[in-house]
Design an enzyme around this catalytic site. Structure first.
Site, PDB file in Angstrom:
ATOM      1  N   SER A 293       5.809 -20.066 -39.517  1.00 56.85           N
ATOM      2  CA  SER A 293       6.546 -18.812 -39.655  1.00 56.85           C
ATOM      3  C   SER A 293       7.217 -18.358 -38.362  1.00 56.85           C
ATOM      4  O   SER A 293       8.356 -17.898 -38.372  1.00 56.85           O
ATOM      5  CB  SER A 293       5.584 -17.728 -40.157  1.00 56.85           C
ATOM      6  OG  SER A 293       4.488 -17.598 -39.262  1.00 56.85           O
TER       7      SER A 293
ATOM      8  N   CYS B 203     -11.369 -17.532 -41.964  1.00 57.04           N
ATOM      9  CA  CYS B 203     -11.224 -18.673 -42.858  1.00 57.04           C
ATOM     10  C   CYS B 203     -12.550 -19.124 -43.459  1.00 57.04           C
ATOM     11  O   CYS B 203     -12.585 -20.063 -44.252  1.00 57.04           O
ATOM     12  CB  CYS B 203     -10.554 -19.832 -42.123  1.00 57.04           C
ATOM     13  SG  CYS B 203      -8.946 -19.373 -41.434  1.00 57.04           S
TER      14      CYS B 203
ATOM     15  N   CYS C 173      -7.803 -22.444 -48.288  1.00 56.37           N
ATOM     16  CA  CYS C 173      -8.419 -21.715 -47.192  1.00 56.37           C
ATOM     17  C   CYS C 173      -8.937 -20.405 -47.771  1.00 56.37           C
ATOM     18  O   CYS C 173      -8.608 -20.057 -48.907  1.00 56.37           O
ATOM     19  CB  CYS C 173      -7.454 -21.446 -46.043  1.00 56.37           C
ATOM     20  SG  CYS C 173      -8.361 -21.014 -44.532  1.00 56.37           S
TER      21      CYS C 173
ATOM     22  N   LYS D  59       0.265 -28.910 -37.043  1.00 61.68           N
ATOM     23  CA  LYS D  59       0.750 -27.540 -37.228  1.00 61.68           C
ATOM     24  C   LYS D  59       0.424 -26.715 -35.998  1.00 61.68           C
ATOM     25  O   LYS D  59      -0.730 -26.761 -35.573  1.00 61.68           O
ATOM     26  CB  LYS D  59       0.082 -26.945 -38.469  1.00 61.68           C
ATOM     27  CG  LYS D  59       0.451 -25.504 -38.764  1.00 61.68           C
ATOM     28  CD  LYS D  59      -0.342 -24.989 -39.949  1.00 61.68           C
ATOM     29  CE  LYS D  59       0.082 -23.547 -40.231  1.00 61.68           C
ATOM     30  NZ  LYS D  59      -0.681 -22.911 -41.259  1.00 61.68           N
TER      31      LYS D  59
ATOM     32  N   LYS E 121      -4.596 -28.571 -36.395  1.00 63.19           N
ATOM     33  CA  LYS E 121      -4.069 -27.213 -36.529  1.00 63.19           C
ATOM     34  C   LYS E 121      -4.452 -26.439 -35.272  1.00 63.19           C
ATOM     35  O   LYS E 121      -5.629 -26.199 -35.008  1.00 63.19           O
ATOM     36  CB  LYS E 121      -4.654 -26.547 -37.768  1.00 63.19           C
ATOM     37  CG  LYS E 121      -4.129 -25.140 -38.016  1.00 63.19           C
ATOM     38  CD  LYS E 121      -4.699 -24.594 -39.318  1.00 63.19           C
ATOM     39  CE  LYS E 121      -4.230 -23.186 -39.593  1.00 63.19           C
ATOM     40  NZ  LYS E 121      -4.803 -22.652 -40.838  1.00 63.19           N
TER      41      LYS E 121
ATOM     42  N   GLU F 260      -9.350 -35.316 -34.061  1.00 64.58           N
ATOM     43  CA  GLU F 260      -9.501 -34.538 -35.296  1.00 64.58           C
ATOM     44  C   GLU F 260      -8.859 -35.259 -36.484  1.00 64.58           C
ATOM     45  O   GLU F 260      -9.390 -35.270 -37.587  1.00 64.58           O
ATOM     46  CB  GLU F 260      -8.854 -33.146 -35.144  1.00 64.58           C
ATOM     47  CG  GLU F 260      -9.597 -32.207 -34.207  1.00 64.58           C
ATOM     48  CD  GLU F 260     -10.850 -31.607 -34.848  1.00 64.58           C
ATOM     49  OE1 GLU F 260     -11.026 -31.751 -36.067  1.00 64.58           O
ATOM     50  OE2 GLU F 260     -11.648 -31.009 -34.108  1.00 64.58           O
TER      51      GLU F 260
ATOM     52  N   ARG G 111      -9.208 -16.828 -34.181  1.00 65.05           N
ATOM     53  CA  ARG G 111      -9.625 -18.061 -34.855  1.00 65.05           C
ATOM     54  C   ARG G 111      -9.866 -19.207 -33.882  1.00 65.05           C
ATOM     55  O   ARG G 111      -9.886 -20.352 -34.257  1.00 65.05           O
ATOM     56  CB  ARG G 111      -8.570 -18.462 -35.890  1.00 65.05           C
ATOM     57  CG  ARG G 111      -8.413 -17.411 -36.969  1.00 65.05           C
ATOM     58  CD  ARG G 111      -7.628 -17.914 -38.167  1.00 65.05           C
ATOM     59  NE  ARG G 111      -7.664 -16.896 -39.206  1.00 65.05           N
ATOM     60  CZ  ARG G 111      -6.597 -16.397 -39.800  1.00 65.05           C
ATOM     61  NH1 ARG G 111      -5.402 -16.846 -39.493  1.00 65.05           N
ATOM     62  NH2 ARG G 111      -6.713 -15.474 -40.721  1.00 65.05           N
TER      63      ARG G 111
HETATM   64 ZN   LIG Z   1      -7.331 -19.610 -43.074  1.00 65.31          ZN
END
Ligand SMILES: [Zn+2]
Length: 327
Positions: free
Chosen positions: A278, A114, A104, A252, A199, A237, A221
């Site tokens: 995280s 990104c 990325c 994710k 994602k 996707e 994003r």
């Molecule tokens: Zn990224």
């Protein structure tokens, strides 16, 4: 009898441990919101990789914190980039550990997005603009196709350094095909692609952005990550990424999207990964540090839930702790 009839067995064999590599020597800087997780210089990353392997964990995924950032993400694809350096060093000192390269650009871009960003022409189609939340920021847009070239260059550069698996996480359209083509043309036909296929635009990424210093400087994003409300779109996707040549796919985050993992497992017969991100880690650690939950039991239960949902591969900051418990 209880273990004899157990339906899923958690073992470290499917774990992937994420590592953040930074410049310098002897650097081991703990991420404030992720107790036990550190930014590591290459020499320390090698030590960490050795420990990971000794615990029976087969793989690590590498993220890079470059010396400097720019608007072309030079640090991502430079042959002496931080991830490339770490790859060569770990390959040499810890043979047999599978190295997975996150592909990325956000960690290497001065603006933290990104992909390549340009000022938009201001001619947004009304339909899309009305339906969607503001894109990157009203006056900016991500340039998809020019970004693909840089992503492909990054993947090839990582493969050259010795990366075993290429894991694109950017969510640009067509990036799996572009990376596959570039890898093949450069002789890396046997390097598999694990795509971050589903994602979601998630608030659970917060602590990572501190760890990887990759928070967007403006906007968010949502123009390229998925809406958390959509399961069918996630499956679509995944289907697209497989059609483009992905060998393995990822969902994710993990725990808030167990239904997506389960549905993907039912529908597709390729290796399926999930990233316990995280924020999932930080929540459990914070509660455990307050003695509000039993860390070991909650950790193992969370990993078991991800496996039971259908993920055979689990990327998790708990990999080392869990592997110690699982023996
Ligand atoms: Zn990224």
């Amino acid at each position: 009898m209880r273990s004899f009839v157990r339906e899923t067995r958690l073992t470290p064999e499917g774990f992937v441990y994420p590592m953040f590599v930074c410049p310098g020597e002897g650097v081991r800087k703990e991420v404030r919101s992720m107790p036990g997780v550190c930014n590591l210089s290459v020499d320390e990353a090698v030590k960490e990789a050795r420990e990971v392997k000794s615990l029976g964990i087969p793989s690590v995924i590498l993220f890079g914190l470059p010396e400097s950032k720019d608007e072309m993400a030079t640090g991502a694809w430079a042959s002496d980039g931080i991830v490339q350096q770490a790859t060569r060093a770990i390959k040499k000192d810890v043979p047999g550990l599978m190295l997975m390269g996150d592909v990325c650009l956000c960690e290497y871009m001065s603006h933290g997005h990104c992909g390549i960003v340009r000022k938009s022409a201001g001619t947004q189609s009304l339909g899309a603009a009305a339906a969607a939340p503001p894109a990157v920021a009203a006056e900016y847009e991500i340039v998809n196709d020019a970004t693909l070239e840089i992503l492909a260059k990054t993947a090839v550069s990582q493969a050259r350094a010795g990366m075993d698996i290429i894991a694109p996480s950017d969510m640009m359209d067509g990036r799996v095909a572009a990376i596959r083509k570039a890898l093949d043309e450069n002789g890396f036909v046997n390097i598999p692609i694990l795509s971050y296929a589903a994602k979601f635009a998630s608030a659970f990424y917060g602590p990572f952005r501190e760890a990887a210093d990759s928070a967007p400087q403006f906007g968010d994003r949502r123009s390229y990550q998925m809406d958390g409300a959509n399961l069918r779109e996630a499956l679509h996707e995944i289907e697209l990424d497989l059609a483009e040549g992905a060998d393995m796919v990822m969902v994710k985050p993990a725990m808030p999207y167990l239904d997506v993992i389960h549905a993907a497992r039912q529908r597709f017969d390729v290796p399926l990964a999930a990233y316990q991100v995280s924020g999932e880690y930080a929540m459990i650690m914070a509660a455990a540090q307050n003695n509000w939950v039993d860390k070991d039991r909650v950790m193992l239960e969370s990993l078991q839930s991800i496996q039971r949902a259908g993920a055979g591969i689990i990327l998790t900051y708990f990999a080392k702790d869990a592997a110690r418990l699982l023996g």
